[in-house]
Motif scaffolding. Structure first.
Motif, mmCIF file in Angstrom:
data_model
loop_
_atom_site.group_PDB
_atom_site.id
_atom_site.type_symbol
_atom_site.label_atom_id
_atom_site.label_comp_id
_atom_site.label_asym_id
_atom_site.label_seq_id
_atom_site.Cartn_x
_atom_site.Cartn_y
_atom_site.Cartn_z
ATOM 1 N N ASP A 36 -13.783 -2.059 4.633
ATOM 2 C CA ASP A 36 -12.441 -2.577 4.902
ATOM 3 C C ASP A 36 -11.351 -1.868 4.109
ATOM 4 O O ASP A 36 -10.182 -2.241 4.212
ATOM 5 C CB ASP A 36 -12.386 -4.077 4.597
ATOM 6 N N ALA A 37 -11.723 -0.871 3.320
ATOM 7 C CA ALA A 37 -10.739 -0.176 2.490
ATOM 8 C C ALA A 37 -9.765 0.604 3.363
ATOM 9 O O ALA A 37 -10.158 1.295 4.305
ATOM 10 C CB ALA A 37 -11.441 0.758 1.506
ATOM 11 N N ARG A 38 -8.494 0.454 3.043
ATOM 12 C CA ARG A 38 -7.400 1.110 3.759
ATOM 13 C C ARG A 38 -6.533 1.855 2.743
ATOM 14 O O ARG A 38 -6.713 1.693 1.538
ATOM 15 C CB ARG A 38 -6.557 0.069 4.496
ATOM 16 N N PRO A 39 -5.558 2.644 3.210
ATOM 17 C CA PRO A 39 -4.683 3.337 2.262
ATOM 18 C C PRO A 39 -4.111 2.380 1.211
ATOM 19 O O PRO A 39 -3.727 1.249 1.526
ATOM 20 C CB PRO A 39 -3.582 3.910 3.164
ATOM 21 N N LEU B 58 -7.351 5.662 -1.898
ATOM 22 C CA LEU B 58 -7.197 6.081 -0.508
ATOM 23 C C LEU B 58 -5.721 6.284 -0.188
ATOM 24 O O LEU B 58 -4.885 5.457 -0.557
ATOM 25 C CB LEU B 58 -7.766 5.028 0.438
ATOM 26 N N THR B 59 -5.402 7.375 0.493
ATOM 27 C CA THR B 59 -4.027 7.646 0.903
ATOM 28 C C THR B 59 -3.884 7.623 2.420
ATOM 29 O O THR B 59 -2.780 7.542 2.940
ATOM 30 C CB THR B 59 -3.552 9.000 0.364
ATOM 31 N N ALA B 60 -4.976 7.717 3.122
ATOM 32 C CA ALA B 60 -5.050 7.661 4.579
ATOM 33 C C ALA B 60 -6.500 7.290 4.897
ATOM 34 O O ALA B 60 -7.349 7.327 4.001
ATOM 35 C CB ALA B 60 -4.688 9.015 5.193
ATOM 36 N N PRO B 61 -6.798 6.944 6.132
ATOM 37 C CA PRO B 61 -8.194 6.606 6.433
ATOM 38 C C PRO B 61 -9.181 7.721 6.084
ATOM 39 O O PRO B 61 -10.334 7.451 5.773
ATOM 40 C CB PRO B 61 -8.176 6.344 7.945
ATOM 41 N N ASP B 62 -8.698 8.963 6.087
ATOM 42 C CA ASP B 62 -9.586 10.095 5.841
ATOM 43 C C ASP B 62 -9.155 10.976 4.662
ATOM 44 O O ASP B 62 -9.551 12.125 4.562
ATOM 45 C CB ASP B 62 -9.672 10.962 7.104
ATOM 46 N N ALA C 9 -6.006 1.413 -1.355
ATOM 47 C CA ALA C 9 -7.160 0.788 -2.015
ATOM 48 C C ALA C 9 -7.725 1.699 -3.101
ATOM 49 O O ALA C 9 -7.749 2.929 -2.954
ATOM 50 C CB ALA C 9 -8.261 0.462 -1.004
ATOM 51 N N LEU D 187 -8.141 -3.891 -4.256
ATOM 52 C CA LEU D 187 -6.720 -3.784 -3.948
ATOM 53 C C LEU D 187 -5.906 -4.013 -5.212
ATOM 54 O O LEU D 187 -6.262 -4.874 -6.035
ATOM 55 C CB LEU D 187 -6.315 -4.817 -2.894
ATOM 56 N N PRO E 31 0.808 -1.228 0.000
ATOM 57 C CA PRO E 31 0.000 0.000 0.000
ATOM 58 C C PRO E 31 0.838 1.274 0.000
ATOM 59 O O PRO E 31 0.446 2.270 -0.613
ATOM 60 C CB PRO E 31 -0.819 -0.105 1.291
#
Length: 147
Positions: free
Chosen positions: A84-87, A107-111, A89, A140, A6
């Motif tokens: 379940d998506a995380r940086p 996604l680069t961070a949870p937010d 994804a 992914l 990731p």
């Protein structure tokens, strides 16, 4: 299937920041749209694209029986629950109720996420509740050795 690191996906996506928006293009620093950003990150992280991308409409309100982007991603990427998506994804957004998913981000961070947006080009921004509610699918990137 082994998935890509990731941190490499995020660093690669960030290398596209500032690329101007250009419909149906996919060249870092020259121009891309949201799908072109994902395609470019794929090429840099995974390798050659497995199939040609046919022309597509820009209509975010498009409806229909087939989730074209999601079906294409399922052919080459492991699908995960959006929850379940995380940086790292790839996330697909449904921009209007009852429309098919037509916008793509990473996604680069949870937010936070990176995407290509008309008039802004490739930007990283906060994944607000408004954006988060529109996430319809998540995938992914595979590791280049696993395809």
């Amino acid at each position: 299937m082994i998935t890509a690191d990731p941190a490499i996906v995020v660093a690669t996506a960030r290398s596209w920041l500032g690329t101007p928006y250009h419909d149906q293009a996919s060249r870092r620093g020259v121009g891309c749209d949201c799908l072109g950003l994902a395609r470019g990150v794929w090429r840099e992280v995974v390798g050659d694209e497995p199939f040609l991308i046919p022309p597509y409409s820009r209509d975010w309100g498009e409806t229909g029986p087939c989730e074209v982007l999601a079906e294409g991603a399922r052919q080459m990427m492991p699908e995960i629950s959006p929850a379940d998506a995380r940086p790292g994804a790839l996330i697909l957004f449904r921009m209007a109720p009852r429309a098919i998913a037509k916008h793509v981000g990473i996604l680069t961070a949870p937010d936070r996420f990176i995407h290509a947006y008309e008039r802004l080009g490739v930007v990283e921004e906060t994944l607000t509740q408004t954006w988060a509610r529109k996430i319809a699918f998540a995938f992914l990137f595979p590791n280049s050795s696993s395809i």
